[in-house]
Motif scaffolding. Structure first.
Motif, PDB file in Angstrom:
ATOM      1  N   TYR B  88      24.069  14.754   4.602  1.00 47.69           N
ATOM      2  CA  TYR B  88      24.616  15.397   5.806  1.00 47.69           C
ATOM      3  C   TYR B  88      25.717  16.386   5.435  1.00 47.69           C
ATOM      4  O   TYR B  88      25.734  17.529   5.894  1.00 47.69           O
ATOM      5  N   TYR B  89      26.629  15.957   4.565  1.00 53.50           N
ATOM      6  CA  TYR B  89      27.736  16.837   4.177  1.00 53.50           C
ATOM      7  C   TYR B  89      27.241  18.049   3.395  1.00 53.50           C
ATOM      8  O   TYR B  89      27.705  19.174   3.601  1.00 53.50           O
ATOM      9  N   HIS B  90      26.290  17.834   2.488  1.00 53.61           N
ATOM     10  CA  HIS B  90      25.846  18.928   1.618  1.00 53.61           C
ATOM     11  C   HIS B  90      24.869  19.885   2.313  1.00 53.61           C
ATOM     12  O   HIS B  90      24.781  21.045   1.919  1.00 53.61           O
ATOM     13  N   ALA B  92      25.247  21.275   5.009  1.00 49.57           N
ATOM     14  CA  ALA B  92      26.037  22.358   5.604  1.00 49.57           C
ATOM     15  C   ALA B  92      26.382  23.448   4.591  1.00 49.57           C
ATOM     16  O   ALA B  92      26.857  24.516   4.955  1.00 49.57           O
ATOM     17  N   THR B 358      31.229  13.539   0.981  1.00 51.86           N
ATOM     18  CA  THR B 358      31.713  14.569   0.068  1.00 51.86           C
ATOM     19  C   THR B 358      31.343  14.179  -1.360  1.00 51.86           C
ATOM     20  O   THR B 358      30.995  13.038  -1.630  1.00 51.86           O
TER      21      THR B 358
END
Lengths: 426, 426
Positions: B88-90, B92, B358
């Motif tokens: 999910y974080y990556h 973006a 992260t």
């Protein structure tokens, strides 16, 4: 120029001089000396190697003004237009970080921060390369770097070339030092009384500069160590032999180690380009260099069909690729590995070296398989940010503690769990 | 833990072991041997150093299935949730290239292309690090890398740890090899009969792995050479001493060379954290390692005010930064240099090591001044594209030729002008 049938195992990798032990020893000595003795060491080496005695390294404001007054106004306008084009292309690379909401008020973010300070090394020697100033400085400016400085060896007259100062002046750069060689790299990496250190060093140089950049890598960031230039031209029977030959020679004239390759589906084009190359070579001022390059690393490959030709280009991963075919844009979409692509007859490679707006600092020696040309991202860095609310912590702490214990890191598990133990604040 | 008043010249840079001459000689020998003799050399070194004789390097599908069956389902679910958060974080960070129109039908573009193949090195030894598999593989997957492989030394039983195979399985990675050390890096860089080469190598390892990565750098890309871990905590009198102490120790337990630093405006917190660190150290399984780290590189600094404290953090450029202050998010906006930032009491640093999303591969030893944590951009490269129409060429060719001649590159000028000479097509 040799003509051969294309096989699937061609390569343009060249064994490059990495510098010898003695050169490395010299460079290490210079680095240590500048680190310890600062300006004094810079003065010593400038006198020893560049033959000039400098009291003040920094270029004075009136030297820059004078260079601008001396300079051909037409050329200044050309440089200004090139700078605007380069800025336009690189502005599109600028980007913001992001913030992602999670449940219960928590969030994750990525922050983009420009580097504080970068230094550009501009080589000295007979020719001045103002285009290199534009290509290195503008991406850093677009990224938002606060301090951009230039260092370059002065000539025997104690001056830098007008063209370099004019290019800097167009970009608003006025922190310029007359220091070259490994000592300049040392000053950029470690700082001296006069020159404050930077976080990243870019720009080409001789073997001493390249070795020095490698040595200080880690202490500061560096750009790639660029190798000799390369061009691959992919062409079919719609291409003009004289134009292709001229483009091949434009790379060959850079360096005897430069590499110029034509891959074509047209046997007639292959023959005609070979003839044209020989004809144009004889009229080229840099004939000697270009001839060596063509003889050692130049080659014309005849491909059975466009698919085979494109496969070959991808296996080369050339720095520059020109596509001069009936469906050049379509063909270009099948290219996975090339630093810069030039589409169609009118996109001669020097268009990108000077003017179109794309960057001319590009990956060589097949490194386009994994590397990119200089761009705005080379002058920023990213920080990740985590904010966990109490509720998110409560929900996830047991999972995190389990994962930490699985890896044998009890202290990690306890840190996450410690929030449960807390008894009082301050 | 030592307490001192903050001065403006603190640093967490440590002189790191770069490996000795003998180790480098060994590594160079291994690299050359694998380059020449492929699988045979891999077998030889696996037997010599890992004490195992392998007929087949590749992990068989049923070994992966068996590992999943053996594995604690709760832990598997934790890993799956962590993987989803990391994805999910990556996600973006993924981005497209761009195409910029120019006048007269011309255009410039930037194309983003994922790397063809990357290899992740997973170290062996007593503990297994599945989190490292997630952190290295997911950004490459998000980037769109076609082939992702893992290599890791097998244990005496000829097997890889279940946790590593389960993490790989969760991500759909099934090209996994039981090869470790410098010979694994050689296989990834040059390829052997069994293991096809890759374009980039990531992942941590011992000194032989680190030296081998340095040696093959240029032939392939590598990630950073990560140093020992660091944490800086910025806290005021709203922080809890036991929590801060636990977080400091979570870094200290990694490595005797790890560095844990507290910078605080509260003298009382400083005193209490020192007491808590000693108390918690005694109960820590990795007490010996953590104590060495705290004694050698641990420090509590008392700052005069938050501004001075923030200046100090920026001069440290720490890998990890926790901010536990009354206005933590606001304070975080003043941080220019940190690999990862954790905001507030509940964002303990291990939250980011394992779970939040992260990346935990982060720049150490003050390189956060210019470097970023592992991210999707590490697995893509950019090609620039130029299309000039006849009209754009006509308008600009004289300017480009002038700029080329100014730099003494007549061949470049002629290439651009050659389009005027052309007499006929094919």
């Amino acid at each position: 120029m040799k003509i051969t049938n294309l096989t699937d195992t061609i390569s343009l990798k060249r064994q490059l001089e990495g510098g010898n032990e003695e050169q490395l020893k010299t460079v290490r000595q210079v680095l240590q000396d500048v680190r310890q003795n600062g300006d004094e060491a810079l003065r010593k080496y400038s006198e020893m190697w560049d033959g000039i005695r400098l009291d003040d390294f920094r270029v004075a404001p009136d030297e820059i003004e004078q260079a601008v007054l001396n300079f051909d106004p037409q050329l200044k306008q050309d440089l200004e237009e090139a700078a605007a084009n380069i800025r336009y292309y690189h502005e599109a690379q600028k980007r913001d970080g992001y913030k992602l909401p999670l449940d219960n008020g928590s969030w994750l973010a990525q922050r983009i921060v420009p580097l504080d300070a970068v230094g550009l090394y501009v080589p000295g020697g007979l020719a001045a390369y103002p285009s290199s100033v534009l290509m290195n400085v503008i991406p850093a400016q677009v990224a938002g770097v606060g301090r951009i400085i230039i260092t370059s060896p002065a000539g025997k007259d104690g001056k830098l070339p007008d063209a370099v100062l004019v290019a800097a002046s167009i970009l608003g750069i006025n922190e310029i030092y007359k220091v070259g060689g490994a000592q300049a790299i040392a000053a950029l990496a470690y700082g001296t009384e006069t020159i404050a250190s930077v976080d990243k060093i870019t720009g080409p140089g001789n073997i001493f500069v390249a070795l020095a950049k490698r040595e200080v890598f880690g202490e500061v960031a560096i750009d790639m160590i660029a190798g000799p230039s390369e061009i691959a031209v992919l062409a079919d029977d719609t291409a003009y032999a004289d134009e292709i030959a001229a483009d091949l020679l434009s790379q060959a004239e850079h360096d005897a180690l430069a590499c110029a390759v034509l891959i074509t589906t047209s046997e007639k084009l292959a023959q005609d380009v070979a003839v044209e190359v020989e004809k144009q070579l004889k009229e080229l001022p840099k004939e000697t260099i270009a001839r060596k390059s063509i003889e050692n690393f130049g080659r014309i490959y005849i491909a059975e069909n466009m698919e085979q030709a494109i496969r070959a280009v991808n296996s080369l991963a050339p720095e520059h690729l020109e596509i001069v075919t009936a469906n050049a844009e379509e063909d270009s979409l099948k290219i996975r590995h090339a630093g810069a692509i030039f589409i169609g007859r009118y996109s001669s490679e020097p268009v990108g070296d000077y003017f179109a707006g794309t960057n001319h600092v590009l990956p060589t020696n097949s490194t386009a398989r994994f590397a990119s040309g200089l761009n705005v991202d080379d002058f920023i860095k990213r920080s990740s940010v985590v904010y966990y609310s109490e509720k998110t912590w409560q929900e996830n702490a047991p999972k995190i503690a389990r994962l930490a214990r699985m890896e044998g890191l009890e202290g990690h598990a306890r840190a996450v769990e410690s929030r449960g133990w807390a008894k009082g604040g301050y």
